[in-house]
Design a protein around this motif. Structure first.
Motif, PDB file in Angstrom:
ATOM      1  N   THR A   1      34.016  48.140  51.004  1.00 59.72           N
ATOM      2  CA  THR A   1      33.078  47.226  50.344  1.00 59.72           C
ATOM      3  C   THR A   1      33.006  47.508  48.849  1.00 59.72           C
ATOM      4  N   MET A   2      32.976  48.785  48.500  1.00 58.31           N
ATOM      5  CA  MET A   2      32.933  49.161  47.088  1.00 58.31           C
ATOM      6  C   MET A   2      34.202  48.710  46.373  1.00 58.31           C
ATOM      7  N   GLN A   3      35.360  48.897  47.018  1.00 60.76           N
ATOM      8  CA  GLN A   3      36.615  48.468  46.417  1.00 60.76           C
ATOM      9  C   GLN A   3      36.660  46.957  46.224  1.00 60.76           C
ATOM     10  N   LEU A   4      36.142  46.223  47.192  1.00 59.46           N
ATOM     11  CA  LEU A   4      36.116  44.762  47.099  1.00 59.46           C
ATOM     12  C   LEU A   4      35.243  44.302  45.936  1.00 59.46           C
ATOM     13  N   VAL A   5      34.082  44.925  45.794  1.00 58.33           N
ATOM     14  CA  VAL A   5      33.175  44.567  44.695  1.00 58.33           C
ATOM     15  C   VAL A   5      33.814  44.873  43.352  1.00 58.33           C
ATOM     16  N   ILE A   6      34.461  46.046  43.256  1.00 57.78           N
ATOM     17  CA  ILE A   6      35.090  46.431  41.987  1.00 57.78           C
ATOM     18  C   ILE A   6      36.200  45.465  41.623  1.00 57.78           C
ATOM     19  N   ARG A   7      37.041  45.120  42.564  1.00 57.39           N
ATOM     20  CA  ARG A   7      38.165  44.213  42.284  1.00 57.39           C
ATOM     21  C   ARG A   7      37.698  42.795  41.994  1.00 57.39           C
ATOM     22  N   ARG A   8      36.584  42.417  42.615  1.00 65.57           N
ATOM     23  CA  ARG A   8      36.112  41.032  42.448  1.00 65.57           C
ATOM     24  C   ARG A   8      35.343  40.829  41.150  1.00 65.57           C
ATOM     25  N   PHE A   9      34.539  41.810  40.771  1.00 62.86           N
ATOM     26  CA  PHE A   9      33.620  41.603  39.660  1.00 62.86           C
ATOM     27  C   PHE A   9      33.903  42.465  38.436  1.00 62.86           C
ATOM     28  N   VAL A  10      34.593  43.581  38.616  1.00 63.32           N
ATOM     29  CA  VAL A  10      34.774  44.516  37.499  1.00 63.32           C
ATOM     30  C   VAL A  10      36.088  44.199  36.792  1.00 63.32           C
ATOM     31  N   SER A  11      36.003  43.856  35.514  1.00 70.11           N
ATOM     32  CA  SER A  11      37.201  43.547  34.731  1.00 70.11           C
ATOM     33  C   SER A  11      37.884  44.839  34.296  1.00 70.11           C
ATOM     34  N   VAL A  12      39.069  44.691  33.702  1.00 69.19           N
ATOM     35  CA  VAL A  12      39.810  45.860  33.229  1.00 69.19           C
ATOM     36  C   VAL A  12      39.025  46.599  32.151  1.00 69.19           C
ATOM     37  N   GLN A  13      38.362  45.841  31.259  1.00 69.06           N
ATOM     38  CA  GLN A  13      37.596  46.460  30.197  1.00 69.06           C
ATOM     39  C   GLN A  13      36.408  47.248  30.743  1.00 69.06           C
ATOM     40  N   THR A  14      35.787  46.738  31.815  1.00 63.92           N
ATOM     41  CA  THR A  14      34.621  47.396  32.398  1.00 63.92           C
ATOM     42  C   THR A  14      35.010  48.585  33.266  1.00 63.92           C
ATOM     43  N   PHE A  15      36.243  48.622  33.710  1.00 60.66           N
ATOM     44  CA  PHE A  15      36.689  49.670  34.629  1.00 60.66           C
ATOM     45  C   PHE A  15      36.524  51.059  34.021  1.00 60.66           C
ATOM     46  N   SER A  16      36.626  51.163  32.693  1.00 58.92           N
ATOM     47  CA  SER A  16      36.526  52.468  32.035  1.00 58.92           C
ATOM     48  C   SER A  16      35.124  53.058  32.128  1.00 58.92           C
ATOM     49  N   TYR A  17      34.120  52.228  32.503  1.00 56.87           N
ATOM     50  CA  TYR A  17      32.749  52.726  32.615  1.00 56.87           C
ATOM     51  C   TYR A  17      32.446  53.358  33.971  1.00 56.87           C
TER      52      TYR A  17
END
Length: 623
Positions: free
Chosen positions: A332-348
């Motif tokens: 579920t966490m992976q799905l949320v990250i891939r769906r809503f978290v952009s590449v720029q936000t991933f560093s946070y």
């Protein structure tokens, strides 16, 4: 010496003397000979008194050239190849001869050769920045086109002469000017030069990423697809190029990619289309408000840590059920990250995980450990540790590392000044930010900005560590370290009070299983404590060692290690920034102690030289 060898290798390719004499001259380079006289020194080995003026010009024999000019040779007269003396001097970077020929009436913009080019065109092709600067000082026009329809800017792009590109644009050349074939400099870069440069460099110079050519109405993105230039395509998409523009045939870049059946380019363009067409409210919310991205990521991390601990703390003895719940939470966490978290936000994400971990450590202390440790000698130091963590994290984040930022006009003035001083060098000039780099600064690829006294980009803080915030960062690490120590102590005291088992009595396996079954939540928090203690301890000790003993930043230390592996030894004794352990600490923390100590204060965002030590410090200015 390295410059000497490079010039020797370049010269040897076209010199009629052959390679043997060049190798002899290369061996003599260690005796202090001037690399600018490379070819002319070879010429002095022979009798040049019978040379014609063209050959004398090519090899920079100024005495012979003056002799022939004074004897009546017309400096404007082209040779049998329709090439003038000024062309030959420019091609071979003979600055003194160029000055002399112009003083004798040479036409600075005279056309010649098969390409019907000016001397400035040829200097640009060869990458002779000093010659370009000199010719333009004498009035050479860089906007003239050759037989192929290219101006000097277009030629500089084709031959990847980055310094000349910067100088021409800084001197007022239109970066979006079209060549005779209708292509701009950016279109030429994406269609003819495979790789991210000079595409990225031109975008930094404010080239239009959505301009269209006059013939096919293709954008730079179209040309990148046509040429299969994946690196340039990625740069354009990152810069926000429009993927829906149609050319004169009604084709988008994706249509062209599907015709060529390039799966990688097709995937990149489809992802770009999907990313731009999403209409979900949450995505727009995340895209428009960067600060809420971090907040939502922290809340998500807080929830994931709690759910993980809650599952572990379930009374059910079925580890299969707990395993299924763990996997479901992870997916579920992976799905949320891939769906809503952009590449720029991933560093946070590391910062969010650290913040959530510290939050649950504090909650665990007050709920689980406080009843067993009610005394003030435990609570006050723990509260100070929490306060120190929050305060110094806030200071590290808000103060910033010291980004080097200047106005656009100032950038152009810097480029012109450095070029005319023959100092447009990557060790001094940043081709990404288009600024003059202060001492000890470096360009951070994550922040995409130059940082004063750059140390490193910290994933756990999600920002750079540099001149302005490094001492706050070290203090933050110290208080996180003390918080981890208190959490370790509280965990041990909790186990000793609530878990009726011991290693001596039950053995290590029973002891371990009893601790886990006693309170899985405490075990989960303790695992987080161990994990964070590993990198915090390493970073804290490494920072203190470099600051006090070496007087170096992490970036400078890595550069020394790389140079040592490459065979170029730079000893620590050559380090001009090391003033001894005690003074290094005083300078770093700016300790005054009511006037007992006198720390030196240097603004590293403005420090370009160090006076008499400048020669030594340049050895530590690694690119």
């Amino acid at each position: 010496m390295d410059d000497w060898a490079e010039r020797g290798r370049e010269c040897k390719l076209n010199c009629p003397h052959g390679t043997q004499k060049h190798q002899e001259l290369l061996n003599n380079s260690r005796q202090g000979m001037n690399p600018d006289k490379h070819c002319s020194d070879l010429a002095f080995m022979e009798d040049y008194s019978n040379w014609d003026i063209v050959r004398a010009t090519q090899y920079g024999i100024i005495d012979r050239c003056k002799e022939l000019i004074e004897a009546g040779y017309d400096v404007r007269q082209p040779d049998k190849e329709n090439v003038t003396l000024l062309h030959w001097a420019a091609i071979n970077n003979r600055t003194e001869l160029v000055k002399y020929y112009i003083s004798k009436g040479a036409i600075v913009d005279q056309l010649g050769g098969d390409l019907n080019s000016t001397a400035l065109h040829w200097a640009t092709r060869q990458g002779h920045l000093s010659m370009v600067v000199l010719l333009m000082k004498y009035g050479a026009d860089p906007s003239l086109v050759d037989r192929e329809g290219f101006t000097c800017l277009h030629l500089a792009v084709q031959f990847q002469q980055m310094s000349i590109i910067a100088y021409l644009v800084a001197k007022g050349q239109d970066v979006d000017a079209a060549a005779m074939n209708g292509q701009t400099a950016l279109m030429l870069a994406t269609s003819k030069i495979i790789g991210p440069e000079p595409t990225r460099f031109l975008i930094k110079l404010n080239a239009s990423i959505n301009a269209v050519d006059k013939l096919h109405k293709n954008t730079p993105l179209h040309w990148a697809v046509i040429s299969g230039n994946v690196a340039a395509l990625d740069v354009l998409l990152t810069a926000g190029a429009n993927v829906e523009v149609k050319n004169s045939m009604g084709e988008t870049p994706l249509d062209l990619a599907q015709q060529d059946r390039n799966p990688w380019i097709i995937r990149c363009l489809i992802d770009a289309n999907v990313h731009r067409s999403r209409s979900h409210f949450m995505l727009k919310f995340l895209k428009n408000f960067e600060k809420y991205k971090l907040l939502l990521l922290i809340l998500m991390a807080v929830g994931v840590i709690w759910v993980t601990g809650y599952i572990a703390d379930l009374e059910s003895d079925s580890w299969l059920l707990k395993g299924i719940l763990f996997v479901s939470t992870w997916l579920t966490m992976q799905l949320v990250i891939r769906r809503f978290v952009s590449v720029q936000t991933f560093s946070y994400i590391p910062l969010a995980f650290l913040s959530a971990s510290l939050f649950w450590m504090v909650v665990t202390w007050f709920i689980r450990f406080l009843p067993d440790l009610p005394n003030s000698e435990f609570q006050i130091p723990f509260a100070l540790s929490i306060t120190g963590c929050i305060y110094y994290f806030y200071k590290t984040w808000t103060v910033g590392p010291g980004y080097i930022k200047v106005l656009e006009e100032e950038k152009k003035k810097t480029i012109v000044a450095l070029a005319e001083a023959d100092c447009l060098d990557p060790r001094i000039f940043c081709t990404m930010c288009l600024v003059r780099k202060p001492l000890r600064s470096k360009h951070c690829p994550v922040c995409d900005c130059c940082v004063a006294k750059y140390d490193h980009h910290c994933l756990w803080i999600a920002c750079c560590i540099g001149a302005w915030n490094q001492r706050y960062f070290v203090s933050f690490l110290f208080f996180v370290f003390t918080l981890i120590l208190w959490m370790s102590y509280g965990t041990i005291m909790y186990w000793s009070s609530h878990c009726v088992t011991s290693y001596e009595k039950d053995g290590w396996w029973t002891f371990l299983t009893q601790l886990i079954s006693c309170s899985p939540w405490i075990v989960w928090i303790f695992l987080l404590v161990i994990f964070h203690s590993s990198w915090v301890t390493f970073l804290l000790l490494n920072q203190l060692y470099q600051i006090s003993y070496l007087g170096l930043t992490s970036s400078e230390r890595l550069s020394l290690i790389k140079h040592a592996h490459s065979g170029r030894l730079l000893g620590l004794r050559q380090n001009p920034f090391n003033h001894g352990c005690f003074q290094n600490l005083v300078d770093f923390f700016q300790c005054r102690c009511f006037g007992l100590f006198k720390p030196s204060k240097i603004d590293w965002s403005q420090q370009h030289t160090m006076g008499t030590e400048q020669t030594r410090t340049t050895e530590f200015q690694f690119v």
